[in-house]
Design a protein around this motif. Structure first.
Motif, PDB file in Angstrom:
ATOM      1  N   ARG A  60       9.112   3.254 -14.796  1.00 19.45           N
ATOM      2  CA  ARG A  60      10.269   3.324 -13.886  1.00 19.45           C
ATOM      3  C   ARG A  60      11.297   4.361 -14.372  1.00 19.45           C
ATOM      4  O   ARG A  60      11.857   5.108 -13.569  1.00 19.45           O
ATOM      5  CB  ARG A  60      10.911   1.956 -13.739  1.00 19.45           C
ATOM      6  CG  ARG A  60      10.070   0.985 -12.936  1.00 19.45           C
ATOM      7  CD  ARG A  60      10.798  -0.332 -12.702  1.00 19.45           C
ATOM      8  NE  ARG A  60       9.924  -1.434 -12.391  1.00 19.45           N
ATOM      9  CZ  ARG A  60       9.216  -1.604 -11.300  1.00 19.45           C
ATOM     10  NH1 ARG A  60       9.252  -0.681 -10.367  1.00 19.45           N
ATOM     11  NH2 ARG A  60       8.451  -2.657 -11.111  1.00 19.45           N
ATOM     12  N   ARG A  67      12.460  11.889 -10.044  1.00 14.87           N
ATOM     13  CA  ARG A  67      13.193  11.942  -8.772  1.00 14.87           C
ATOM     14  C   ARG A  67      14.497  12.737  -8.934  1.00 14.87           C
ATOM     15  O   ARG A  67      14.819  13.589  -8.121  1.00 14.87           O
ATOM     16  CB  ARG A  67      13.468  10.534  -8.270  1.00 14.87           C
ATOM     17  CG  ARG A  67      13.901  10.497  -6.819  1.00 14.87           C
ATOM     18  CD  ARG A  67      13.994   9.090  -6.269  1.00 14.87           C
ATOM     19  NE  ARG A  67      12.775   8.324  -6.243  1.00 14.87           N
ATOM     20  CZ  ARG A  67      11.785   8.454  -5.355  1.00 14.87           C
ATOM     21  NH1 ARG A  67      11.881   9.369  -4.411  1.00 14.87           N
ATOM     22  NH2 ARG A  67      10.721   7.676  -5.397  1.00 14.87           N
ATOM     23  N   HIS A  87       1.945  -0.041  -6.665  1.00 15.85           N
ATOM     24  CA  HIS A  87       3.311   0.235  -6.211  1.00 15.85           C
ATOM     25  C   HIS A  87       3.332   1.391  -5.207  1.00 15.85           C
ATOM     26  O   HIS A  87       3.791   2.494  -5.524  1.00 15.85           O
ATOM     27  CB  HIS A  87       4.217   0.541  -7.414  1.00 15.85           C
ATOM     28  CG  HIS A  87       4.365  -0.613  -8.330  1.00 15.85           C
ATOM     29  ND1 HIS A  87       5.293  -1.602  -8.133  1.00 15.85           N
ATOM     30  CD2 HIS A  87       3.660  -0.973  -9.430  1.00 15.85           C
ATOM     31  CE1 HIS A  87       5.177  -2.515  -9.083  1.00 15.85           C
ATOM     32  NE2 HIS A  87       4.192  -2.157  -9.880  1.00 15.85           N
ATOM     33  N   PRO A  88       2.884   1.134  -3.998  1.00 10.19           N
ATOM     34  CA  PRO A  88       2.855   2.214  -2.999  1.00 10.19           C
ATOM     35  C   PRO A  88       4.241   2.761  -2.666  1.00 10.19           C
ATOM     36  O   PRO A  88       4.358   3.897  -2.207  1.00 10.19           O
ATOM     37  CB  PRO A  88       2.207   1.557  -1.773  1.00 10.19           C
ATOM     38  CG  PRO A  88       2.344   0.090  -1.982  1.00 10.19           C
ATOM     39  CD  PRO A  88       2.379  -0.130  -3.470  1.00 10.19           C
ATOM     40  N   GLU A  89       5.292   1.998  -2.926  1.00  9.39           N
ATOM     41  CA  GLU A  89       6.647   2.457  -2.613  1.00  9.39           C
ATOM     42  C   GLU A  89       7.055   3.687  -3.426  1.00  9.39           C
ATOM     43  O   GLU A  89       8.006   4.371  -3.073  1.00  9.39           O
ATOM     44  CB  GLU A  89       7.666   1.323  -2.834  1.00  9.39           C
ATOM     45  CG  GLU A  89       7.934   0.973  -4.278  1.00  9.39           C
ATOM     46  CD  GLU A  89       6.932   0.041  -4.948  1.00  9.39           C
ATOM     47  OE1 GLU A  89       7.173  -0.345  -6.106  1.00  9.39           O
ATOM     48  OE2 GLU A  89       5.906  -0.308  -4.325  1.00  9.39           O
ATOM     49  N   ALA A  90       6.338   3.969  -4.502  1.00  3.38           N
ATOM     50  CA  ALA A  90       6.684   5.117  -5.348  1.00  3.38           C
ATOM     51  C   ALA A  90       5.761   6.310  -5.134  1.00  3.38           C
ATOM     52  O   ALA A  90       5.948   7.358  -5.748  1.00  3.38           O
ATOM     53  CB  ALA A  90       6.653   4.705  -6.819  1.00  3.38           C
ATOM     54  N   ARG A  91       4.795   6.177  -4.252  1.00  2.00           N
ATOM     55  CA  ARG A  91       3.798   7.240  -4.084  1.00  2.00           C
ATOM     56  C   ARG A  91       4.366   8.535  -3.509  1.00  2.00           C
ATOM     57  O   ARG A  91       3.728   9.581  -3.582  1.00  2.00           O
ATOM     58  CB  ARG A  91       2.647   6.746  -3.222  1.00  2.00           C
ATOM     59  CG  ARG A  91       1.816   5.716  -3.937  1.00  2.00           C
ATOM     60  CD  ARG A  91       0.643   5.291  -3.106  1.00  2.00           C
ATOM     61  NE  ARG A  91      -0.018   4.163  -3.732  1.00  2.00           N
ATOM     62  CZ  ARG A  91      -0.764   3.306  -3.073  1.00  2.00           C
ATOM     63  NH1 ARG A  91      -0.964   3.450  -1.779  1.00  2.00           N
ATOM     64  NH2 ARG A  91      -1.330   2.298  -3.715  1.00  2.00           N
ATOM     65  N   ASP A  92       5.570   8.485  -2.948  1.00  2.00           N
ATOM     66  CA  ASP A  92       6.168   9.719  -2.439  1.00  2.00           C
ATOM     67  C   ASP A  92       6.407  10.725  -3.567  1.00  2.00           C
ATOM     68  O   ASP A  92       6.515  11.919  -3.319  1.00  2.00           O
ATOM     69  CB  ASP A  92       7.479   9.420  -1.714  1.00  2.00           C
ATOM     70  CG  ASP A  92       8.562   8.879  -2.635  1.00  2.00           C
ATOM     71  OD1 ASP A  92       8.327   7.837  -3.275  1.00  2.00           O
ATOM     72  OD2 ASP A  92       9.642   9.490  -2.697  1.00  2.00           O
ATOM     73  N   LYS A  99      -2.128  12.934  -4.411  1.00  2.00           N
ATOM     74  CA  LYS A  99      -2.123  12.085  -3.217  1.00  2.00           C
ATOM     75  C   LYS A  99      -3.455  12.211  -2.485  1.00  2.00           C
ATOM     76  O   LYS A  99      -4.038  11.226  -2.054  1.00  2.00           O
ATOM     77  CB  LYS A  99      -0.994  12.479  -2.259  1.00  2.00           C
ATOM     78  CG  LYS A  99       0.358  12.013  -2.678  1.00  2.00           C
ATOM     79  CD  LYS A  99       1.385  12.418  -1.617  1.00  2.00           C
ATOM     80  CE  LYS A  99       2.784  12.108  -2.023  1.00  2.00           C
ATOM     81  NZ  LYS A  99       3.770  12.516  -1.032  1.00  2.00           N
TER      82      LYS A  99
END
Length: 104
Positions: A60, A67, A87-92, A99
């Motif tokens: 994290r 980021r 943790h797909p929420e962080a894949r951006d 990807k």
């Protein structure tokens, strides 16, 4: 507050790693930065500290730094790669080629 939330993680740019010192043990996530990306190469959490969320705290912190700096993430470390699977929420943050490899 969970134990993982209480873990202090610091960036040690000279050693190219995020570090957490807990109970006299050092856990770390090693990285290198190149070409607008941060490559996470190895994560190490001493056995005595296992199962407490310290590895996730290192991740994290590394992702927050990525980021902030506008870096894409290349998780070469198997622990980092597995974390992204959960943790797909962080894949951006993932590098576009990674990807594609993940089918994201």
């Amino acid at each position: 507050m969970t134990e993982a939330a209480a873990i202090a993680v610091v960036d040690n740019p000279a050693a190219q790693r995020f570090e957490a010192s807990v109970e006299g043990h050092l856990a770390f996530a090693a990285y290198r930065i190149a070409g607008g990306s941060i490559f996470f190469t190895h994560t190490e959490v001493p056995e005595a500290l296992g199962g407490r969320g310290i590895g996730s705290a290192l991740i994290r912190a590394g992702l927050a730094a990525a980021r902030e700096q506008g870096l894409s993430v290349v998780p070469l470390c198997p622990f980092f790669a597995a974390w992204f699977g959960k943790h797909p929420e962080a894949r951006d943050l993932l590098h576009p080629s990674y990807k594609a490899a993940m089918g994201v």
